[in-house]
Design a protein around this motif. Structure first.
Motif, mmCIF file in Angstrom:
data_model
loop_
_atom_site.group_PDB
_atom_site.id
_atom_site.type_symbol
_atom_site.label_atom_id
_atom_site.label_comp_id
_atom_site.label_asym_id
_atom_site.label_seq_id
_atom_site.Cartn_x
_atom_site.Cartn_y
_atom_site.Cartn_z
ATOM 1 N N VAL A 220 0.847 -1.200 0.000
ATOM 2 C CA VAL A 220 0.000 0.000 0.000
ATOM 3 C C VAL A 220 0.880 1.248 0.000
ATOM 4 O O VAL A 220 0.621 2.207 -0.734
ATOM 5 N N LEU A 221 1.936 1.233 0.803
ATOM 6 C CA LEU A 221 2.876 2.363 0.801
ATOM 7 C C LEU A 221 3.465 2.573 -0.588
ATOM 8 O O LEU A 221 3.652 3.711 -1.038
ATOM 9 N N ARG A 222 3.766 1.468 -1.249
ATOM 10 C CA ARG A 222 4.335 1.572 -2.597
ATOM 11 C C ARG A 222 3.363 2.262 -3.551
ATOM 12 O O ARG A 222 3.758 3.115 -4.346
ATOM 13 N N GLU A 223 2.070 1.899 -3.449
ATOM 14 C CA GLU A 223 1.076 2.532 -4.306
ATOM 15 C C GLU A 223 0.974 4.028 -4.021
ATOM 16 O O GLU A 223 0.828 4.837 -4.931
ATOM 17 N N TRP A 224 1.060 4.389 -2.746
ATOM 18 C CA TRP A 224 1.023 5.812 -2.384
ATOM 19 C C TRP A 224 2.210 6.551 -3.000
ATOM 20 O O TRP A 224 2.060 7.629 -3.553
ATOM 21 N N ALA A 225 3.390 5.953 -2.862
ATOM 22 C CA ALA A 225 4.608 6.620 -3.337
ATOM 23 C C ALA A 225 4.659 6.705 -4.857
ATOM 24 O O ALA A 225 5.291 7.609 -5.411
ATOM 25 N N LEU A 226 4.000 5.777 -5.553
ATOM 26 C CA LEU A 226 4.005 5.781 -7.023
ATOM 27 C C LEU A 226 2.957 6.714 -7.607
ATOM 28 O O LEU A 226 2.952 6.955 -8.817
ATOM 29 N N SER A 227 2.074 7.229 -6.766
ATOM 30 C CA SER A 227 1.011 8.098 -7.259
ATOM 31 C C SER A 227 1.537 9.512 -7.497
ATOM 32 O O SER A 227 2.677 9.835 -7.168
ATOM 33 N N ASP A 228 0.662 10.333 -8.071
ATOM 34 C CA ASP A 228 1.014 11.743 -8.288
ATOM 35 C C ASP A 228 0.398 12.641 -7.225
ATOM 36 O O ASP A 228 0.471 13.862 -7.320
ATOM 37 N N GLY A 229 -0.228 12.054 -6.230
ATOM 38 C CA GLY A 229 -0.943 12.827 -5.230
ATOM 39 C C GLY A 229 -0.051 13.377 -4.140
ATOM 40 O O GLY A 229 1.168 13.162 -4.112
ATOM 41 N N PRO A 230 -0.663 14.086 -3.192
ATOM 42 C CA PRO A 230 0.097 14.707 -2.100
ATOM 43 C C PRO A 230 0.789 13.694 -1.187
ATOM 44 O O PRO A 230 1.793 14.022 -0.565
ATOM 45 N N LEU A 231 0.261 12.469 -1.114
ATOM 46 C CA LEU A 231 0.908 11.467 -0.272
ATOM 47 C C LEU A 231 2.306 11.146 -0.775
ATOM 48 O O LEU A 231 3.226 10.916 0.018
ATOM 49 N N ALA A 232 2.469 11.100 -2.099
ATOM 50 C CA ALA A 232 3.784 10.797 -2.659
ATOM 51 C C ALA A 232 4.807 11.853 -2.247
ATOM 52 O O ALA A 232 5.957 11.537 -1.912
ATOM 53 N N LYS A 233 4.381 13.097 -2.230
ATOM 54 C CA LYS A 233 5.276 14.188 -1.828
ATOM 55 C C LYS A 233 5.684 14.047 -0.371
ATOM 56 O O LYS A 233 6.848 14.273 -0.008
ATOM 57 N N VAL A 234 4.725 13.668 0.479
ATOM 58 C CA VAL A 234 5.021 13.497 1.901
ATOM 59 C C VAL A 234 5.980 12.348 2.123
ATOM 60 O O VAL A 234 6.858 12.397 3.000
ATOM 61 N N LEU A 235 5.851 11.294 1.314
ATOM 62 C CA LEU A 235 6.655 10.093 1.513
ATOM 63 C C LEU A 235 8.104 10.240 1.045
ATOM 64 O O LEU A 235 8.953 9.438 1.428
ATOM 65 N N VAL A 236 8.385 11.249 0.233
ATOM 66 C CA VAL A 236 9.745 11.396 -0.295
ATOM 67 C C VAL A 236 10.769 11.486 0.823
ATOM 68 O O VAL A 236 11.823 10.830 0.788
ATOM 69 N N ARG A 237 10.474 12.281 1.843
ATOM 70 C CA ARG A 237 11.425 12.435 2.950
ATOM 71 C C ARG A 237 11.623 11.121 3.698
ATOM 72 O O ARG A 237 12.725 10.837 4.166
ATOM 73 N N ARG A 238 10.567 10.343 3.810
ATOM 74 C CA ARG A 238 10.694 9.064 4.505
ATOM 75 C C ARG A 238 11.467 8.049 3.661
ATOM 76 O O ARG A 238 12.146 7.171 4.206
ATOM 77 N N ILE A 239 11.360 8.168 2.341
ATOM 78 C CA ILE A 239 12.138 7.267 1.471
ATOM 79 C C ILE A 239 13.626 7.499 1.696
ATOM 80 O O ILE A 239 14.411 6.546 1.795
ATOM 81 N N GLU A 240 14.008 8.736 1.774
ATOM 82 C CA GLU A 240 15.425 9.050 1.941
ATOM 83 C C GLU A 240 15.979 8.523 3.252
ATOM 84 O O GLU A 240 17.114 8.059 3.324
ATOM 85 N N ARG A 241 15.164 8.558 4.317
ATOM 86 C CA ARG A 241 15.645 8.150 5.633
ATOM 87 C C ARG A 241 15.414 6.669 5.921
ATOM 88 O O ARG A 241 16.269 6.012 6.522
ATOM 89 N N GLU A 242 14.241 6.152 5.515
ATOM 90 C CA GLU A 242 13.833 4.811 5.945
ATOM 91 C C GLU A 242 13.353 3.945 4.788
ATOM 92 O O GLU A 242 12.527 3.047 4.981
ATOM 93 N N GLY A 243 13.837 4.203 3.613
ATOM 94 C CA GLY A 243 13.324 3.525 2.427
ATOM 95 C C GLY A 243 13.329 2.009 2.518
ATOM 96 O O GLY A 243 12.335 1.345 2.210
ATOM 97 N N LEU A 244 14.447 1.441 2.949
ATOM 98 C CA LEU A 244 14.540 -0.020 2.995
ATOM 99 C C LEU A 244 13.599 -0.595 4.035
ATOM 100 O O LEU A 244 12.938 -1.619 3.796
ATOM 101 N N ALA A 245 13.500 0.026 5.188
ATOM 102 C CA ALA A 245 12.632 -0.483 6.251
ATOM 103 C C ALA A 245 11.156 -0.391 5.868
ATOM 104 O O ALA A 245 10.364 -1.273 6.194
ATOM 105 N N LEU A 246 10.787 0.680 5.179
ATOM 106 C CA LEU A 246 9.385 0.883 4.841
ATOM 107 C C LEU A 246 8.937 0.063 3.635
ATOM 108 O O LEU A 246 7.840 -0.503 3.632
ATOM 109 N N PHE A 247 9.772 0.004 2.605
ATOM 110 C CA PHE A 247 9.330 -0.561 1.339
ATOM 111 C C PHE A 247 9.956 -1.914 1.012
ATOM 112 O O PHE A 247 9.409 -2.661 0.209
#
Length: 290
Positions: A220-247
């Protein structure tokens, strides 16, 4: 326990020939009810049994002997719970109890919304995993068409996720952990993408709790991050810090081809880092060991 509603109920009375002489005119009663707790899926039913007694006089009100007990140790589908209540009624009939009243429970104020979301989640796809996006769309469509105010929306969401309105508006880590993953999968994008600024702020409070995303399924997180919506923008910072743990590795591989450049960049940095670590961990070739 989360708030429950009664769907169906039976009141049974022990027959006169089964009443002990030592009890005199006192009659034994049992109330068996089919109950439901809020949720998006069908496994939200159980059967409660409560015992009571009253003297066999006109208009006597039975006095409960306790809060009752649930007959199943886990919550069940509607069909299984109906089978359980039928079996229990047969057992009680064999013990000499007779049904004296049957009543249908009242539906809650937001049951229609919960039913709508659950139907969309269950019927929109035949995949093993439900499609949370269908739940988000169901919430948006229903509430937008009815013109329900943001404060009322919070009241409905509170019923669905089994929390108080205060905890929906100002969530705590404990409140997040008490929610089912599918609840979060629908609740968060609904809030973050809502046209109301006040509801978007509520959604950001949920995401501000570090543990929230870890209670959501990785796909589900992956779908959020692949979208063009505001959730994807919010998740960018978390990808940089916790990408492997989250996804996970599979999720990062998918995000490396995302349409958003910052999402692709964050995922590719993780993959490059993992590739370097893998090469470092590999044993040297035989020629290098000689």
């Amino acid at each position: 326990m989360a708030k429950t509603t009664e769907q169906d109920g039976y009141t049974l009375r022990l027959g006169e020939d089964q009443t002990s002489d030592s009890r005199g005119a006192e009659r034994q009663f049992i109330r068996v009810t089919l109950i439901r707790r809020p949720g998006f899926f069908g496994r939200n039913f159980n059967v409660r049994e409560t015992r009571a007694h009253a003297f066999d006089v006109p208009n006597a009100v039975p006095r409960a002997l306790g809060d009752g007990r649930l007959l199943a140790w886990r919550w069940q589908s509607h069909r299984d719970a109906n089978a359980l209540i039928s079996h229990r009624l047969e057992t009680l009939a064999g013990l000499g109890y007779e049904i004296v009243e049957r009543s249908k429970g009242t539906r809650g104020e937001w049951d229609w919304l919960r039913d709508l979301v659950r139907q969309r989640l269950a019927g929109a796809t035949k995949q093993a995993a439900p499609n949370p996006r269908s739940g988000v769309e169901a919430l948006n469509d229903a509430l937008a068409r009815l013109g329900i105010e943001p404060t009322q929306v919070v009241a409905g969401l509170a019923q669905i996720v089994n929390l108080s309105e205060e905890l929906v508006t100002n969530p705590t880590p404990e409140a997040v952990s008490s929610c089912e993953d599918v609840h979060l999968s629908v609740l968060i994008p609904f809030l973050i993408e809502h046209k109301s600024e006040s509801l978007r702020e509520v959604g950001m409070r949920w995401l501000a709790i570090p543990s929230t995303l870890y209670d959501v399924e990785p796909w589900v997180l992956r779908e959020w991050a692949l979208s063009d919506g505001p959730l994807a923008k919010v998740l960018v910072r978390r990808i940089e810090r916790e990408g492997l743990a989250l996804f996970g590795l599979e999720g990062l591989t998918a995000l490396a081809t995302a349409r958003r450049r910052d999402t692709r960049t964050g995922a590719r940095r993780w993959l490059e880092r993992l590739g370097e670590e893998t090469r470092t961990a590999e044993p040297p070739p035989p020629s290098a060991r000689r």
